[in-house]
Design a protein around this motif. Structure first.
Motif, PDB file in Angstrom:
ATOM      1  N   VAL A  59      24.784  -0.169  37.334  1.00  0.00           N
ATOM      2  CA  VAL A  59      25.819  -0.975  37.995  1.00  0.00           C
ATOM      3  C   VAL A  59      25.670  -0.811  39.509  1.00  0.00           C
ATOM      4  CG1 VAL A  59      27.386  -0.775  36.026  1.00  0.00           C
ATOM      5  CG2 VAL A  59      27.580   0.858  37.902  1.00  0.00           C
ATOM      6  N   PRO A  60      26.136  -1.786  40.276  1.00  0.00           N
ATOM      7  CA  PRO A  60      25.930  -1.736  41.733  1.00  0.00           C
ATOM      8  C   PRO A  60      26.574  -0.494  42.370  1.00  0.00           C
ATOM      9  CG  PRO A  60      26.653  -3.918  41.046  1.00  0.00           C
ATOM     10  CD  PRO A  60      26.798  -3.035  39.861  1.00  0.00           C
ATOM     11  N   ARG A  61      25.963  -0.047  43.465  1.00  0.00           N
ATOM     12  CA  ARG A  61      26.501   1.078  44.214  1.00  0.00           C
ATOM     13  C   ARG A  61      27.956   0.823  44.577  1.00  0.00           C
ATOM     14  NH1 ARG A  61      24.204   3.298  50.081  1.00  0.00           N
ATOM     15  NH2 ARG A  61      25.766   4.944  50.347  1.00  0.00           N
ATOM     16  N   GLY A  62      28.808   1.804  44.337  1.00  0.00           N
ATOM     17  CA  GLY A  62      30.222   1.684  44.706  1.00  0.00           C
ATOM     18  C   GLY A  62      31.106   1.235  43.554  1.00  0.00           C
ATOM     19  N   ILE A  63      30.492   0.638  42.535  1.00  0.00           N
ATOM     20  CA  ILE A  63      31.273   0.293  41.333  1.00  0.00           C
ATOM     21  C   ILE A  63      31.353   1.555  40.490  1.00  0.00           C
ATOM     22  CG2 ILE A  63      31.326  -1.108  39.221  1.00  0.00           C
ATOM     23  CD1 ILE A  63      31.863  -2.732  41.773  1.00  0.00           C
ATOM     24  N   SER A  64      32.563   1.924  40.118  1.00  0.00           N
ATOM     25  CA  SER A  64      32.735   3.211  39.451  1.00  0.00           C
ATOM     26  C   SER A  64      32.338   3.159  37.985  1.00  0.00           C
ATOM     27  CB  SER A  64      34.199   3.655  39.572  1.00  0.00           C
ATOM     28  OG  SER A  64      34.410   4.759  38.729  1.00  0.00           O
ATOM     29  N   GLU A  65      31.384   4.019  37.647  1.00  0.00           N
ATOM     30  CA  GLU A  65      30.986   4.127  36.234  1.00  0.00           C
ATOM     31  C   GLU A  65      32.155   4.644  35.408  1.00  0.00           C
ATOM     32  OE1 GLU A  65      29.333   5.437  38.750  1.00  0.00           O
ATOM     33  OE2 GLU A  65      27.332   4.527  38.740  1.00  0.00           O
ATOM     34  N   ALA A  66      33.027   5.435  36.033  1.00  0.00           N
ATOM     35  CA  ALA A  66      34.201   5.936  35.296  1.00  0.00           C
ATOM     36  C   ALA A  66      35.095   4.774  34.880  1.00  0.00           C
ATOM     37  CB  ALA A  66      34.978   6.929  36.162  1.00  0.00           C
ATOM     38  N   ASP A  67      35.260   3.802  35.777  1.00  0.00           N
ATOM     39  CA  ASP A  67      36.060   2.621  35.433  1.00  0.00           C
ATOM     40  C   ASP A  67      35.394   1.838  34.310  1.00  0.00           C
ATOM     41  OD1 ASP A  67      37.908   3.261  37.347  1.00  0.00           O
ATOM     42  OD2 ASP A  67      37.110   1.889  38.872  1.00  0.00           O
ATOM     43  N   ILE A  68      34.085   1.631  34.446  1.00  0.00           N
ATOM     44  CA  ILE A  68      33.352   0.851  33.434  1.00  0.00           C
ATOM     45  C   ILE A  68      33.454   1.540  32.069  1.00  0.00           C
ATOM     46  CG2 ILE A  68      31.076  -0.065  32.757  1.00  0.00           C
ATOM     47  CD1 ILE A  68      31.951  -1.337  35.334  1.00  0.00           C
ATOM     48  N   ALA A  69      33.317   2.870  32.084  1.00  0.00           N
ATOM     49  CA  ALA A  69      33.323   3.633  30.823  1.00  0.00           C
ATOM     50  C   ALA A  69      34.738   3.973  30.373  1.00  0.00           C
ATOM     51  CB  ALA A  69      32.506   4.910  31.000  1.00  0.00           C
ATOM     52  N   LYS A  70      35.713   3.571  31.182  1.00  0.00           N
ATOM     53  CA  LYS A  70      37.131   3.864  30.894  1.00  0.00           C
ATOM     54  C   LYS A  70      37.381   5.363  30.753  1.00  0.00           C
ATOM     55  CE  LYS A  70      38.394  -0.650  29.236  1.00  0.00           C
ATOM     56  NZ  LYS A  70      38.847  -1.516  28.161  1.00  0.00           N
ATOM     57  N   LEU A  71      36.793   6.102  31.663  1.00  0.00           N
ATOM     58  CA  LEU A  71      37.015   7.549  31.730  1.00  0.00           C
ATOM     59  C   LEU A  71      38.075   7.815  32.804  1.00  0.00           C
ATOM     60  CD1 LEU A  71      33.295   8.743  31.583  1.00  0.00           C
ATOM     61  CD2 LEU A  71      35.024   9.023  29.782  1.00  0.00           C
ATOM     62  N   THR A  72      38.919   8.800  32.561  1.00  0.00           N
ATOM     63  CA  THR A  72      40.014   9.095  33.486  1.00  0.00           C
ATOM     64  C   THR A  72      39.584  10.193  34.468  1.00  0.00           C
ATOM     65  OG1 THR A  72      41.428   8.760  31.572  1.00  0.00           O
ATOM     66  CG2 THR A  72      42.481   9.638  33.562  1.00  0.00           C
ATOM     67  N   LEU A  73      39.630   9.869  35.755  1.00  0.00           N
ATOM     68  CA  LEU A  73      39.293  10.887  36.755  1.00  0.00           C
ATOM     69  C   LEU A  73      40.514  11.758  36.988  1.00  0.00           C
ATOM     70  CD1 LEU A  73      37.255   8.733  39.297  1.00  0.00           C
ATOM     71  CD2 LEU A  73      36.392  10.230  37.490  1.00  0.00           C
ATOM     72  N   MET A  74      40.313  13.059  36.997  1.00  0.00           N
ATOM     73  CA  MET A  74      41.459  13.962  37.219  1.00  0.00           C
ATOM     74  C   MET A  74      41.228  14.721  38.523  1.00  0.00           C
ATOM     75  SD  MET A  74      40.665  16.813  34.318  1.00  0.00           S
ATOM     76  CE  MET A  74      39.407  18.058  34.634  1.00  0.00           C
ATOM     77  N   GLN A  75      42.187  14.635  39.384  1.00  0.00           N
ATOM     78  CA  GLN A  75      42.054  15.310  40.681  1.00  0.00           C
ATOM     79  C   GLN A  75      42.150  16.809  40.467  1.00  0.00           C
ATOM     80  OE1 GLN A  75      41.052  14.051  43.496  1.00  0.00           O
ATOM     81  NE2 GLN A  75      40.939  12.065  42.487  1.00  0.00           N
ATOM     82  N   ALA A  76      41.331  17.520  41.205  1.00  0.00           N
ATOM     83  CA  ALA A  76      41.323  18.979  41.082  1.00  0.00           C
ATOM     84  C   ALA A  76      41.883  19.591  42.350  1.00  0.00           C
ATOM     85  CB  ALA A  76      39.895  19.451  40.873  1.00  0.00           C
ATOM     86  N   SER A  77      42.632  20.663  42.172  1.00  0.00           N
ATOM     87  CA  SER A  77      43.156  21.326  43.362  1.00  0.00           C
ATOM     88  C   SER A  77      42.013  22.033  44.080  1.00  0.00           C
ATOM     89  CB  SER A  77      44.226  22.336  42.966  1.00  0.00           C
ATOM     90  OG  SER A  77      43.673  23.264  42.077  1.00  0.00           O
ATOM     91  N   GLY A  78      42.011  21.959  45.399  1.00  0.00           N
ATOM     92  CA  GLY A  78      41.008  22.671  46.186  1.00  0.00           C
ATOM     93  C   GLY A  78      39.668  21.974  46.265  1.00  0.00           C
ATOM     94  N   SER A  79      39.555  20.767  45.720  1.00  0.00           N
ATOM     95  CA  SER A  79      38.280  20.053  45.816  1.00  0.00           C
ATOM     96  C   SER A  79      38.556  18.568  45.845  1.00  0.00           C
ATOM     97  CB  SER A  79      37.402  20.392  44.608  1.00  0.00           C
ATOM     98  OG  SER A  79      36.283  19.519  44.574  1.00  0.00           O
ATOM     99  N   ASP A  80      37.691  17.829  46.522  1.00  0.00           N
ATOM    100  CA  ASP A  80      37.928  16.375  46.545  1.00  0.00           C
ATOM    101  C   ASP A  80      37.083  15.661  45.499  1.00  0.00           C
ATOM    102  OD1 ASP A  80      35.472  16.682  47.705  1.00  0.00           O
ATOM    103  OD2 ASP A  80      35.805  15.138  49.246  1.00  0.00           O
TER     104      ASP A  80
END
Lengths: 284, 302
Positions: free
Chosen positions: B108-129
């Protein structure tokens, strides 16, 4: 569902082995064979990490308490044999936990027999696959060294050549799972792969597999009539629009284009061809 | 049974077998399955999150350090991991994530999120971006320790700084846990267009290697501690232990004529083999003759 909290620190992993094994996941095992300074074969079991396929390279770690193996394997250009053990060799793997004195071979203790190779370092006859390898890089840590091996050749038992993948994974490779304590004694546990699942293929992705391009994939979808010519052009135009907007974070329609392109690709991966048109730009 | 030898070139050229349609059959007999991972990185230019599928291996455990091999054709992952010290997350997918794992590797093109395409949920972590992936039961927060050019791949050496483990593991036995994940890249099958279709696997049977008396109670304790363990558990007599230690000391000191040293080596070889395989009668036969020999030599000295 993971709760998203990175609560376990690296320090905690050091003291809680149970968590460490969960974090690592089972790792493929191999037997490493080299000649010690007296010319005697020395063998140990360790984890292997494939690094590249062309050429075929792998890494293995040798802890400091395996002094014979470290001395034999730490020189660039050293010849090593890497063998894949099977489920019938669990006893031998336990034997190989102990390094024997210089000049006394773990091969005899484990009951293995050796066969000739073209590099001069013998093969383990009882292992179905042996790799003749050369050390091309060494990484040093305080408690271990990691050697990088280039595979020069491989041998396989002819009885395995026609076996199916299901037959093969029921024999090897073994994966190191954990070490438990039973009655004050440590017991190493290993596993074999079992269930196999095929990943999706075209039209969910390009015909050739992962290493293709978006443009080629859209072309293939059109060739096979999943997309009309117009839809293909709309998708490629949308991608071009996105490529132009990508480096302009404040571009007015950036998020709108991204959303449309994402939704269109999701429609393709889920084979929702009728929904696709909703996310494509007006061809006029 | 004979062994068939292939040079690396022959192996990588995917040798064919008469009557077998699959040209990858032998190639994958030589290529061990590896645990799969999803690598989560951040695009340094746009800040967008990239997810890519790959495999990993463990190099050391204290601190937990893993190696990733990234193909030089994986442009997004390579670009996002070019600086030492950069943070990333290694998420280990379970067998329920075969489809999303594969989809995350689509071109998929650069900048398009594979997580969105794969319907994976990104979880924010404390202490890291860098976020983890909520659907993956294990997420490893990592820091790039080293980056090595390795032929067709770049090898990233990652130090694990913290770990998120799903509470779905609590109460599960190790057998249940490994049957759920991580998945392994096992081989490729061919589709109708001769393209590759990845096949993933998970672990099945859990097998225990024999513990003590096959080796020491603590696996890394070494030879002499093992002999001590055997004596403590009364599997060998104190006198036998002494003879064994004498034999090992004699071997370590060297200094014999070649023929005597060869005899000693054969004796040590045999004794250790019998001990490792719990062949107590054979062991005692050698100990007994050795004891008499030591006794006689001792007698000669006095």
């Amino acid at each position: 569902m993971n709760n998203g909290v990175f609560t376990t620190t690296a320090t905690a992993l050091n003291s809680q082995r149970e968590l460490l094994f969960t974090a690592m996941g089972p790792q493929p095992m191999c037997l490493l064979l080299a000649l010690d300074s007296s010319g005697t074969p020395t063998v140990m079991a360790c984890l292997l990490t494939p690094l590249s396929w062309y050429p075929y390279t792998m890494a293995v770690t040798i802890p400091n308490d395996r002094q014979k193996m470290q001395a034999a394997a730490s020189q660039l250009g050293s010849q090593i044999v890497m063998a894949l053990p099977t489920r019938d060799q669990l006893h031998q793997i336990s034997v190989l936990d102990v390094e024997l004195p210089m000049g006394i071979s773990e091969v005899n203790a484990a009951g293995f027999t050796l066969g000739a190779s073209e590099t001069g370092v013998p093969l383990i006859n009882e292992c179905p696959v042996n790799f003749e390898c050369r050390v091309y890089d060494v990484l040093e840590y305080p408690e271990s060294i990691v050697i990088f091996l280039e595979v020069l050749a491989g041998t396989i038992d002819d009885t395995l050549l026609y076996k199916t993948r299901e037959d093969i994974i029921a024999r090897y490779p073994l994966n190191a799972v954990d070490v438990i304590v039973d009655n004050a004694c440590e017991v190493r546990r290993v596993s074999l792969l079992a269930e196999l699942t095929l990943c999706p293929t075209f039209p969910t992705g390009p015909k050739g597999g992962w290493y293709s391009t978006f443009e080629a994939w859209m072309g293939e979808l059109c060739e096979e009539s999943y997309l009309t010519q117009e839809q293909k052009h709309q998708l490629l135009a949308l991608k071009a629009e996105w490529d132009a907007a990508f480096s302009k974070p404040h571009a007015a329609r950036r998020s709108e284009i991204k959303e449309s392109l994402t939704a269109a690709i999701i429609c393709i991966t889920e084979h929702r061809w009728h929904d696709l048109a909703r996310h494509l730009p007006d061809s006029t | 049974m004979a062994k068939v030898r292939y040079t690396t070139e022959e192996m990588l050229a995917r040798p064919s077998l008469p009557g077998i349609f699959d040209p990858t059959q032998i190639y994958f007999h030589f290529r061990p399955a590896r645990p799969a991972n999803l690598l989560v990185t951040r695009d340094p230019q746009s800040g967008e999150i990239n997810v890519s599928a790959g495999t990993y291996g463990v190099l050391r455990t204290k601190p937990l350090t893993i190696a990733l091999h990234i193909a030089k054709k994986s442009y997004d992952s390579l670009r996002n991991t070019k600086d030492i010290g950069t943070a990333c997350v290694i998420a280990l997918p379970g067998k329920d994530l075969v489809h999303p794992t594969w989809v995350s590797a689509l071109p998929v093109p650069r900048g398009i999120s594979e997580a969105d395409i794969a319907k994976l949920t990104l979880m924010q972590a404390s202490g890291s971006d860098i976020p983890g992936i909520a659907e993956c039961p294990v997420n490893l927060q990592c820091r790039i320790e080293d980056r090595r050019d390795n032929f067709s791949h770049v090898v990233l050496i990652l130090e694990v700084t913290s770990v998120s483990i799903s509470n779905s593991f609590s109460g599960k036995s190790r057998s249940e846990a490994i049957a759920a994940g991580p998945t392994y890249e096992v081989d490729d099958q061919l589709n109708a267009w001769s393209g590759s279709v990845e096949r993933l696997g998970v672990n099945g049977e859990l097998l225990a290697c024999p513990g003590f008396p096959v080796g020491p109670k603590i696996r890394s304790a070494g030879l002499r501690q093992w002999l001590l363990d055997l004596q403590h558990e009364k599997l060998i007599e104190p006198a036998e232990y002494d003879i064994l230690i004498d034999m090992l000391d004699e071997w370590d000191q060297g200094g014999h004529r070649w023929s005597e040293r060869k005899k000693l080596r054969i004796a040590v070889d045999q004794v250790l083999h019998h001990l490792f395989w719990s062949q107590w009668d054979e062991f005692r036969t050698i100990m007994s003759s050795r004891g008499k020999l030591v006794h006689r030599e001792g007698g000669d000295e006095t």
